[in-house]
Scaffold this active site. Structure first.
Site, mmCIF file in Angstrom:
data_model
loop_
_atom_site.group_PDB
_atom_site.id
_atom_site.type_symbol
_atom_site.label_atom_id
_atom_site.label_comp_id
_atom_site.label_asym_id
_atom_site.label_seq_id
_atom_site.Cartn_x
_atom_site.Cartn_y
_atom_site.Cartn_z
ATOM 1 N N THR A 72 0.842 -1.203 0.000
ATOM 2 C CA THR A 72 0.000 0.000 0.000
ATOM 3 C C THR A 72 0.876 1.253 0.000
ATOM 4 O OG1 THR A 72 -1.764 -1.193 1.097
ATOM 5 C CG2 THR A 72 -1.875 1.190 1.226
ATOM 6 N N GLN A 188 0.959 -10.319 -5.662
ATOM 7 C CA GLN A 188 0.620 -11.748 -5.684
ATOM 8 C C GLN A 188 1.577 -12.550 -6.566
ATOM 9 O OE1 GLN A 188 -1.429 -13.130 -3.673
ATOM 10 N NE2 GLN A 188 -2.531 -11.352 -2.888
ATOM 11 N N THR A 246 13.459 5.490 10.192
ATOM 12 C CA THR A 246 14.435 4.442 10.505
ATOM 13 C C THR A 246 13.933 3.104 9.980
ATOM 14 O OG1 THR A 246 15.113 5.670 12.438
ATOM 15 C CG2 THR A 246 15.668 3.326 12.407
ATOM 16 N N CYS A 335 -19.067 -10.249 3.098
ATOM 17 C CA CYS A 335 -20.380 -10.660 3.610
ATOM 18 C C CYS A 335 -20.761 -9.770 4.777
ATOM 19 C CB CYS A 335 -20.330 -12.076 4.168
ATOM 20 S SG CYS A 335 -20.075 -13.288 2.905
HETATM 21 N N1 PLP Z 1 -2.182 -5.460 -4.103
HETATM 22 C C1 PLP Z 1 -2.628 -6.721 -4.064
HETATM 23 C C2 PLP Z 1 -2.783 -7.473 -5.336
HETATM 24 C C3 PLP Z 1 -2.926 -7.324 -2.847
HETATM 25 O O1 PLP Z 1 -3.363 -8.589 -2.814
HETATM 26 C C4 PLP Z 1 -2.762 -6.572 -1.664
HETATM 27 C C5 PLP Z 1 -3.156 -7.168 -0.373
HETATM 28 O O2 PLP Z 1 -4.115 -7.909 -0.279
HETATM 29 C C6 PLP Z 1 -2.288 -5.262 -1.753
HETATM 30 C C7 PLP Z 1 -2.017 -4.734 -2.991
HETATM 31 C C8 PLP Z 1 -2.080 -4.410 -0.512
HETATM 32 O O3 PLP Z 1 -1.048 -4.961 0.232
HETATM 33 P P1 PLP Z 1 -0.755 -4.525 1.764
HETATM 34 O O4 PLP Z 1 -2.059 -4.574 2.464
HETATM 35 O O5 PLP Z 1 0.211 -5.534 2.237
HETATM 36 O O6 PLP Z 1 -0.189 -3.163 1.725
#
Ligand code: PLP
Length: 738
Positions: A72, A188, A246, A335
């Protein structure tokens, strides 16, 4: 043993990664920015891991590779960098491309980051989703047409819900002559697909360590040489002043151990082995659930992901079933309260509505071995057996106990009831909703039950009646009126019981109450439709309502009831299960005034119209069928496992009630805890309510996660049994030794 099949959500930490993190905490605890020996050691560790990551990702020495907190953050940094560069071009007077493109099946982190930074930077560019085909792959023709107007193109390497692998070479070919920057979400793909970053013109690629056996909180961002870059975090100058803060040295050490395992190849299975594992899981699933469909073509998916749906079986049911069987899988769709929000990924692929709502994802990781897969297959088959024994496995009949009594099924607050008589093998259905037709027909056929009747309490305003569909599915041919009542009949017999009807115009002109009399004449329960619901009277502002008839109808209904008659509503937005006239008079002042003779029909209608002036939609975003006047019962019914012993000491006659459904109970019993135990699935709670209310014995409810048991305990309290509790967190949080 827990069989964890949710690796696309996150993975456990590999033992060597755990060891590396602990070692870093113990020995390499220095700050990598410090110039003394401790700092130098930590920096050396970081540099080693970065080099390893470059090799694993096939990244050129020229590009930048930052340690970040996860994908993210990597996505934010990439999007900020690309959009800030576009803004700088625009500020310099250059015409910039008007659109930002992202795959329709991207993880939400991508479109949300685009929206966020587009707005924050004042760019106001147009966001367009790149359509995908039925196979989940990007429409390259569409991309070719739109890329010339795009400033940034975002396409994931592999999808987290379906495992569909993108055609990155095809996308690269389409983008060859484009000036658009290209972000590839590699989350992924890490460890499962070769990304060959140096061979492809990928500008930004974010990764998360926790999707491949590293801990949460560590990730990577690759940035190609020469492409725009703007730091997301400014501060102490770490990472060449391009990602301040850090560094997470122990996380980096753990990630390094995972990358080492990948390079050495001993901890992880190769692609062919993983494909073989998937084949075995797919076969087990198909055997366990005849009719199951896979939602994406397996040949184009990561070998570690299976996304499927079973016709007529809701994803929530499958999740509960798998969890009871010790298999942790996830819903392909979110859900809430029995209503599955359809998966936007599957919708974008153009799959049928039922597939988008009933999807389940099963994902494993490259560290799983033969024995794990064998155990997973065994448990999948056991889950199929359990569903079969409950008559809920499509197309198969089971070795079931013939059903006797009442069950309740709720979809988005709308209640459908099934009353069955085992001796005569007949069932009566009240207010069926479309989502339940297939499972109900399957269940009735498997039970060998004929339909005594399918009744509607009124013509519904919020959904179509599903009664004709159910009658057709069951080949029922009896002549019935518009609400399903057999023509010419005064009553419907169901074994020794008898159902009669009472016209109660108000909510609609055609509203009926159905009164169930026992053999001894006792009026055990009444299906009241929307005339009288927990905490609400049905609205009477529809074109087909009869507002002035409402008051006389309520008086007529009240006069017909006996002191302990249960009232079963057409909607139960409060999860109250059932109610009584006494309870409703307590919580609904208007009803009480009317029945106490303090209001006439006109005054009642006027006061009711006032209540209904602006009724907000329900929590399910459906039209509310009445104005709720009762504030939700928020009585504290929850207590933790640690408090059970003290409760038992205070209430020696305490009884434990497992409210999980039979298909879950069959896969593993709740612990007896030395208490007398009764299995009463929430769907059949109505059958047990009268005895419990009569016996007034203290009850402790338990279920898988604490939701259903809390619902049961609150329902009992609302009906006047104050000694009802629920175990918070349910069996999921039960201490191992308990
Ligand atoms: N992109 C994909 C394809 C993901 O499957 C995920 C997490 O499910 C993310 C981005 C976001 O990753 P994170 O929550 O580790 O920052």
């Amino acid at each position: 043993m827990e069989i964890y099949l949710d690796a696309n959500a996150t993975t456990p930490v590999l033992p060597q990664a755990r060891a590396a993190a602990l070692a870093a905490m113990a020995e390499d605890y220095g700050n990598p920015s410090s110039v003394h020996s401790a700092g130098l050691k930590a920096r050396a560790l970081m540099d080693q891991v970065r080099e390893r990551a470059r090799r694993v990702l096939g990244a050129p020495a020229s590009g930048r590779l930052f340690f970040v907190s996860g994908a993210t953050e990597g996505i934010q940094t990439a999007v900020l960098s690309a959009l800030q560069a576009l803004r700088a071009r625009r500020d310099a007077g250059e015409a910039i491309p008007p659109t930002l493109l992202y795959g329709a099946t991207e993880h939400k982190a991508v479109p949300e980051a685009l929206r966020h930074w587009n707005r924050l930077l004042g760019l106001e560019l147009q966001l367009l989703a790149i359509p995908v085909g039925r196979d989940g792959r990007h429409d390259l023709g569409w991309l070719g047409e739109h890329a010339p107007q795009a400033g940034l193109v975002c396409t994931m390497a592999a999808n987290n819900e379906t495992g569909v692998i993108s055609d990155l070479d095809g996308i690269a070919a389409v983008l060859r002559d484009s000036r658009a920057l290209w972000l590839v979400d590699g989350v992924q793909a890490l460890g499962k697909l070769p990304l060959r970053l140096s061979e492809r013109r990928i500008d930004y690629a974010p990764f998360s360590g926790h999707k491949l056996y590293a801990p949460k909180g560590i990730g990577l961002l690759y940035v190609r040489e020469g492409v725009p870059f703007t730091p997301l975090l400014a501060g102490g100058g770490q990472e060449g002043a391009q990602r301040a803060g850090t560094e997470n040295v122990s996380g980096i050490a753990a990630l390094g151990a995972v990358l080492q395992a990948l390079e050495e190849g001993q901890s992880f299975r190769d692609a062919a082995t993983l494909a073989r594992f998937r084949e075995r899981l797919a076969e087990a699933l198909q055997q366990a659930f005849p009719g199951l469909v896979f939602n994406a073509p397996l040949a184009q998916c990561l070998p570690t992901t299976l996304n499927f749906a079973v016709p007529g079986v809701a994803s929530k049911l499958l999740l509960d079933l798998f969890d009871a069987g010790g298999l942790r899988v996830s819903g392909g769709s979110a859900c809430s309260a029995g209503l599955a929000a359809p998966s936007y990924v599957l919708e974008a692929m153009g799959l049928a509505d039922w597939q988008c709502s009933a999807a389940v994802r099963l994902s494993f990781g490259p560290a799983n071995d033969e024995a794990f897969i064998a155990e997973a297959c065994t448990r999948i088959l056991a889950c199929g057996e359990s569903l079969r024994a409950s008559c809920l496995n499509p197309g198969v009949s089971g070795d079931h106990q013939p059903r006797e009594g009442l069950s309740r099924h709720v979809v988005a607050g709308a209640c459908c009831y099934v009353l069955s008589d085992a001796a005569t093998r007949r069932s009566l259905v009240v207010d069926p909703v479309p989502e339940l037709v297939e499972p109900l027909a399957q269940w009735l056929r498997c039970q060998g039950h004929a339909l005594a009747a399918v009744l509607d309490t009124h013509s519904h305003g919020d959904h179509e009646s599903a009664a004709p569909l159910l009658r057709r599915a069951m080949q029922a041919s009896e002549e019935v009126d518009g609400l399903g009542w057999p023509l010419g009949a005064d009553s419907i017999e169901l074994g020794a019981r008898q159902l009669r009807r009472l016209a109660i115009p108000g909510h609609t002109e055609d509203s009926q109450a159905y009164l169930l009399h026992e053999a001894d004449g006792a009026l055990r329960l009444v299906f009241t439709g929307d005339m009288l619901m927990p905490g609400a009277l049905g609205r009477s502002d529809f074109a087909q309502s009869a507002p002035l008839a409402y008051a006389p109808s309520l008086r007529k209904l009240a006069a017909a009831l006996q002191p302990h008659t249960l009232l079963l509503p057409g909607h139960d937005y409060a999860d109250a299960q059932a109610t009584t006239l006494q309870t409703e008079r307590r919580v609904q002042p208007l009803l009480d005034q009317l029945l106490a003779g303090r209001l006439d029909a006109e005054a009642f209608a006027a006061a009711k119209a006032e209540l209904e002036r602006e009724i907000a939609p329900t929590a399910y975003q459906t039209m509310a069928c009445g104005a709720r006047v009762e504030t939700r019962c928020e009585q504290a019914v929850d207590l933790g496992w640690e408090a059970v012993e003290a409760l038992r000491a205070r209430h020696p006659d305490l009884q434990l009630i497992d409210v999980r459904e039979p298909y879950e109970q069959r896969l593993g019993q709740a612990p007896a805890l030395g208490l007398p135990e009764q299995d009463v699935p929430l769907s059949t709670l109505l059958d047990a309510l009268p005895d419990w209310l009569n016996a007034r014995r203290p009850l402790l409810f338990v279920c898988r996660s604490g939701n259903r048991s809390a619902q049961a305990a609150r329902a009992l309290r609302r009906l006047g049994l104050d000694e009802a509790w629920s175990v918070a967190g349910g069996l999921a949080l039960m201490p191992q030794a308990a």
